[in-house]
Design a protein around this motif. Structure first.
Motif, PDB file in Angstrom:
ATOM      1  N   ARG A  77       0.869  -1.175   0.000  1.00 41.63           N
ATOM      2  CA  ARG A  77       0.000   0.000   0.000  1.00 41.63           C
ATOM      3  C   ARG A  77       0.899   1.215   0.000  1.00 41.63           C
ATOM      4  NH1 ARG A  77      -5.472   0.873  -0.493  1.00 41.63           N
ATOM      5  NH2 ARG A  77      -6.007   2.863   0.394  1.00 41.63           N
ATOM      6  N   ALA A  78       0.771   2.067  -0.983  1.00 40.48           N
ATOM      7  CA  ALA A  78       1.577   3.288  -1.114  1.00 40.48           C
ATOM      8  C   ALA A  78       3.074   2.973  -1.005  1.00 40.48           C
ATOM      9  CB  ALA A  78       1.160   4.313  -0.068  1.00 40.48           C
ATOM     10  N   GLY A  79       3.489   1.889  -1.647  1.00 36.07           N
ATOM     11  CA  GLY A  79       4.898   1.512  -1.659  1.00 36.07           C
ATOM     12  C   GLY A  79       5.379   0.802  -0.402  1.00 36.07           C
ATOM     13  N   GLU A  80       4.520   0.704   0.613  1.00 37.83           N
ATOM     14  CA  GLU A  80       4.888   0.047   1.863  1.00 37.83           C
ATOM     15  C   GLU A  80       4.463  -1.421   1.811  1.00 37.83           C
ATOM     16  OE1 GLU A  80       3.484  -0.085   6.533  1.00 37.83           O
ATOM     17  OE2 GLU A  80       2.504   1.289   5.157  1.00 37.83           O
ATOM     18  N   LEU A  81       5.397  -2.313   2.088  1.00 37.63           N
ATOM     19  CA  LEU A  81       5.115  -3.736   2.138  1.00 37.63           C
ATOM     20  C   LEU A  81       4.563  -4.084   3.516  1.00 37.63           C
ATOM     21  CD1 LEU A  81       5.306  -6.113   0.234  1.00 37.63           C
ATOM     22  CD2 LEU A  81       7.637  -6.488   0.999  1.00 37.63           C
ATOM     23  N   ARG A  82       3.415  -4.746   3.559  1.00 37.01           N
ATOM     24  CA  ARG A  82       2.764  -5.111   4.815  1.00 37.01           C
ATOM     25  C   ARG A  82       2.651  -6.628   4.891  1.00 37.01           C
ATOM     26  NH1 ARG A  82      -2.120  -0.613   4.817  1.00 37.01           N
ATOM     27  NH2 ARG A  82      -0.727   1.174   4.552  1.00 37.01           N
ATOM     28  N   TYR A  83       2.966  -7.151   6.076  1.00 34.18           N
ATOM     29  CA  TYR A  83       2.908  -8.596   6.297  1.00 34.18           C
ATOM     30  C   TYR A  83       1.904  -8.917   7.389  1.00 34.18           C
ATOM     31  CZ  TYR A  83       7.264  -8.965   3.682  1.00 34.18           C
ATOM     32  OH  TYR A  83       8.213  -8.918   2.702  1.00 34.18           O
ATOM     33  N   ALA A  84       1.402 -10.139   7.314  1.00 32.43           N
ATOM     34  CA  ALA A  84       0.560 -10.701   8.369  1.00 32.43           C
ATOM     35  C   ALA A  84       0.748 -12.208   8.338  1.00 32.43           C
ATOM     36  CB  ALA A  84      -0.914 -10.357   8.153  1.00 32.43           C
ATOM     37  N   ALA A  85       0.453 -12.834   9.442  1.00 33.15           N
ATOM     38  CA  ALA A  85       0.405 -14.293   9.494  1.00 33.15           C
ATOM     39  C   ALA A  85      -1.047 -14.678   9.697  1.00 33.15           C
ATOM     40  CB  ALA A  85       1.260 -14.816  10.633  1.00 33.15           C
ATOM     41  N   CYS A  86      -1.471 -15.722   9.027  1.00 30.81           N
ATOM     42  CA  CYS A  86      -2.841 -16.206   9.132  1.00 30.81           C
ATOM     43  C   CYS A  86      -2.819 -17.637   9.635  1.00 30.81           C
ATOM     44  CB  CYS A  86      -3.534 -16.184   7.775  1.00 30.81           C
ATOM     45  SG  CYS A  86      -3.619 -14.560   7.021  1.00 30.81           S
ATOM     46  N   MET A  87      -3.645 -17.907  10.643  1.00 32.35           N
ATOM     47  CA  MET A  87      -3.792 -19.260  11.185  1.00 32.35           C
ATOM     48  C   MET A  87      -5.181 -19.768  10.847  1.00 32.35           C
ATOM     49  SD  MET A  87      -1.205 -20.592  12.792  1.00 32.35           S
ATOM     50  CE  MET A  87      -2.044 -21.987  13.459  1.00 32.35           C
ATOM     51  N   VAL A  88      -5.200 -20.872  10.110  1.00 35.61           N
ATOM     52  CA  VAL A  88      -6.472 -21.487   9.735  1.00 35.61           C
ATOM     53  C   VAL A  88      -6.378 -22.994   9.962  1.00 35.61           C
ATOM     54  CG1 VAL A  88      -7.034 -19.692   8.045  1.00 35.61           C
ATOM     55  CG2 VAL A  88      -5.810 -21.740   7.297  1.00 35.61           C
ATOM     56  N   LEU A  89      -7.510 -23.619  10.194  1.00 36.54           N
ATOM     57  CA  LEU A  89      -7.527 -25.065  10.314  1.00 36.54           C
ATOM     58  C   LEU A  89      -7.065 -25.678   8.995  1.00 36.54           C
ATOM     59  CD1 LEU A  89     -10.886 -25.640  12.230  1.00 36.54           C
ATOM     60  CD2 LEU A  89      -8.552 -25.641  13.162  1.00 36.54           C
ATOM     61  N   ALA A  90      -6.423 -26.832   9.079  1.00 37.38           N
ATOM     62  CA  ALA A  90      -5.890 -27.490   7.883  1.00 37.38           C
ATOM     63  C   ALA A  90      -6.982 -27.901   6.906  1.00 37.38           C
ATOM     64  CB  ALA A  90      -5.054 -28.700   8.279  1.00 37.38           C
ATOM     65  N   ILE A 131       3.821 -18.709  17.052  1.00 42.05           N
ATOM     66  CA  ILE A 131       4.583 -18.369  18.259  1.00 42.05           C
ATOM     67  C   ILE A 131       5.989 -17.951  17.834  1.00 42.05           C
ATOM     68  CG2 ILE A 131       5.473 -19.219  20.461  1.00 42.05           C
ATOM     69  CD1 ILE A 131       3.130 -21.245  20.451  1.00 42.05           C
ATOM     70  N   GLY A 132       6.337 -16.679  18.079  1.00 39.49           N
ATOM     71  CA  GLY A 132       7.665 -16.200  17.736  1.00 39.49           C
ATOM     72  C   GLY A 132       7.747 -15.408  16.444  1.00 39.49           C
ATOM     73  N   LEU A 133       6.608 -15.036  15.892  1.00 44.48           N
ATOM     74  CA  LEU A 133       6.595 -14.213  14.678  1.00 44.48           C
ATOM     75  C   LEU A 133       7.051 -12.790  15.004  1.00 44.48           C
ATOM     76  CD1 LEU A 133       3.206 -15.356  13.168  1.00 44.48           C
ATOM     77  CD2 LEU A 133       5.485 -15.810  12.217  1.00 44.48           C
ATOM     78  N   PRO A 134       7.451 -12.023  13.984  1.00 42.61           N
ATOM     79  CA  PRO A 134       7.803 -10.616  14.232  1.00 42.61           C
ATOM     80  C   PRO A 134       6.679  -9.895  14.980  1.00 42.61           C
ATOM     81  CG  PRO A 134       8.445 -11.241  12.014  1.00 42.61           C
ATOM     82  CD  PRO A 134       7.657 -12.400  12.576  1.00 42.61           C
ATOM     83  N   SER A 135       7.045  -9.142  15.998  1.00 45.88           N
ATOM     84  CA  SER A 135       6.060  -8.533  16.895  1.00 45.88           C
ATOM     85  C   SER A 135       5.195  -7.458  16.234  1.00 45.88           C
ATOM     86  CB  SER A 135       6.757  -7.947  18.120  1.00 45.88           C
ATOM     87  OG  SER A 135       7.674  -6.946  17.725  1.00 45.88           O
ATOM     88  N   ASP A 136       5.652  -6.908  15.114  1.00 47.14           N
ATOM     89  CA  ASP A 136       4.860  -5.863  14.465  1.00 47.14           C
ATOM     90  C   ASP A 136       3.875  -6.416  13.429  1.00 47.14           C
ATOM     91  OD1 ASP A 136       7.024  -6.596  12.838  1.00 47.14           O
ATOM     92  OD2 ASP A 136       7.218  -4.598  11.966  1.00 47.14           O
ATOM     93  N   TRP A 137       3.814  -7.717  13.274  1.00 53.84           N
ATOM     94  CA  TRP A 137       2.871  -8.332  12.340  1.00 53.84           C
ATOM     95  C   TRP A 137       1.548  -8.622  13.033  1.00 53.84           C
ATOM     96  CZ3 TRP A 137       5.439 -12.915   9.312  1.00 53.84           C
ATOM     97  CH2 TRP A 137       6.469 -12.436   8.518  1.00 53.84           C
ATOM     98  N   PRO A 138       0.431  -8.395  12.341  1.00 54.65           N
ATOM     99  CA  PRO A 138      -0.824  -8.914  12.869  1.00 54.65           C
ATOM    100  C   PRO A 138      -0.827 -10.442  12.715  1.00 54.65           C
ATOM    101  CG  PRO A 138      -1.211  -7.570  10.890  1.00 54.65           C
ATOM    102  CD  PRO A 138       0.259  -7.591  11.145  1.00 54.65           C
ATOM    103  N   LEU A 139      -1.376 -11.121  13.699  1.00 56.77           N
ATOM    104  CA  LEU A 139      -1.575 -12.566  13.645  1.00 56.77           C
ATOM    105  C   LEU A 139      -3.079 -12.773  13.545  1.00 56.77           C
ATOM    106  CD1 LEU A 139      -0.927 -15.560  13.912  1.00 56.77           C
ATOM    107  CD2 LEU A 139      -0.784 -15.221  16.402  1.00 56.77           C
ATOM    108  N   LEU A 140      -3.535 -13.120  12.362  1.00 52.21           N
ATOM    109  CA  LEU A 140      -4.958 -13.268  12.108  1.00 52.21           C
ATOM    110  C   LEU A 140      -5.358 -14.722  12.309  1.00 52.21           C
ATOM    111  CD1 LEU A 140      -5.054 -11.109   8.846  1.00 52.21           C
ATOM    112  CD2 LEU A 140      -5.189 -10.357  11.235  1.00 52.21           C
TER     113      LEU A 140
END
Length: 183
Positions: A77-90, A131-140
């Motif tokens: 978004r506006a040249g900024e790379l944004r990350y998130a981790a997503c947890m879903v059932l298999a 557990i242990g992901l970068p602290s600035d990432w949302p964990l969805l």
């Protein structure tokens, strides 16, 4: 230590008793948890060639619906790379182009390339865990993940798995429980 009814043929012990089964950021994050939560996390050794969910569940007798996958998603978004981790059932898939894209407020979201995901998390591909992901990432977390009493997730390496309750994952830094994250 928790008793795990979903363990199948796995030999599960306290996570901190098996630090060799944890990627360094995972070990650090578990050590930082409250003692009561640490006691709720089990670790087990697995064949790294069987780390992929379907092969793992079949070989070790773990129900597929008791496994959750963590995927790293990226968008710009506006040249900024944004990350998130997503947890879903298999048994489900993350709604990357709907729910995740809106949550990250990006034009397009997609799975992060393997080398990026590995480099940014300090974990092995196929073993990435919340557990242990970068602290600035949302964990969805899909709401169904948070509601599960027992789950098998990665340990940060392909040769290990963690057994954790969903409510513990929902308490991690940056965690957001989202209804309908996966379908």
């Amino acid at each position: 230590m928790a008793q795990w009814s979903i363990a199948g043929t796995l030999q599960v012990g306290p996570a901190l008793a098996r630090p060799e089964l944890l990627a360094p950021p995972v070990l650090d994050a578990i050590r930082a948890l409250d003692a009561a939560d640490v006691d709720r996390i089990g670790a087990t050794e697995i064949d790294p060639d069987l780390a992929d969910t379907a092969a793992f569940c079949e070989h070790y007798g773990v129900p597929l619906e008791a496994s959750a996958n963590c995927v790293v998603v990226a968008g710009k978004r506006a040249g900024e790379l944004r990350y998130a981790a997503c947890m879903v059932l298999a048994t489900t898939r993350a709604d990357v182009n709907g729910v995740v894209k809106r949550r990250l407020d990006v034009r397009k979201a997609s799975f992060a390339p393997m080398d990026e995901a590995v480099g940014l998390t300090g974990m092995q591909y196929g073993g990435i865990t919340p557990i242990g992901l970068p602290s600035d990432w949302p964990l969805l977390l899909d709401a169904r993940v948070a509601a599960e009493p027992e789950l098998v997730v990665g340990s940060g390496i392909r040769g290990g798995k963690l057994l954790v309750p969903g409510d513990l994952l929902a308490k991690l830094a940056g965690a957001e429980v989202i209804e309908g994250l996966a379908g």
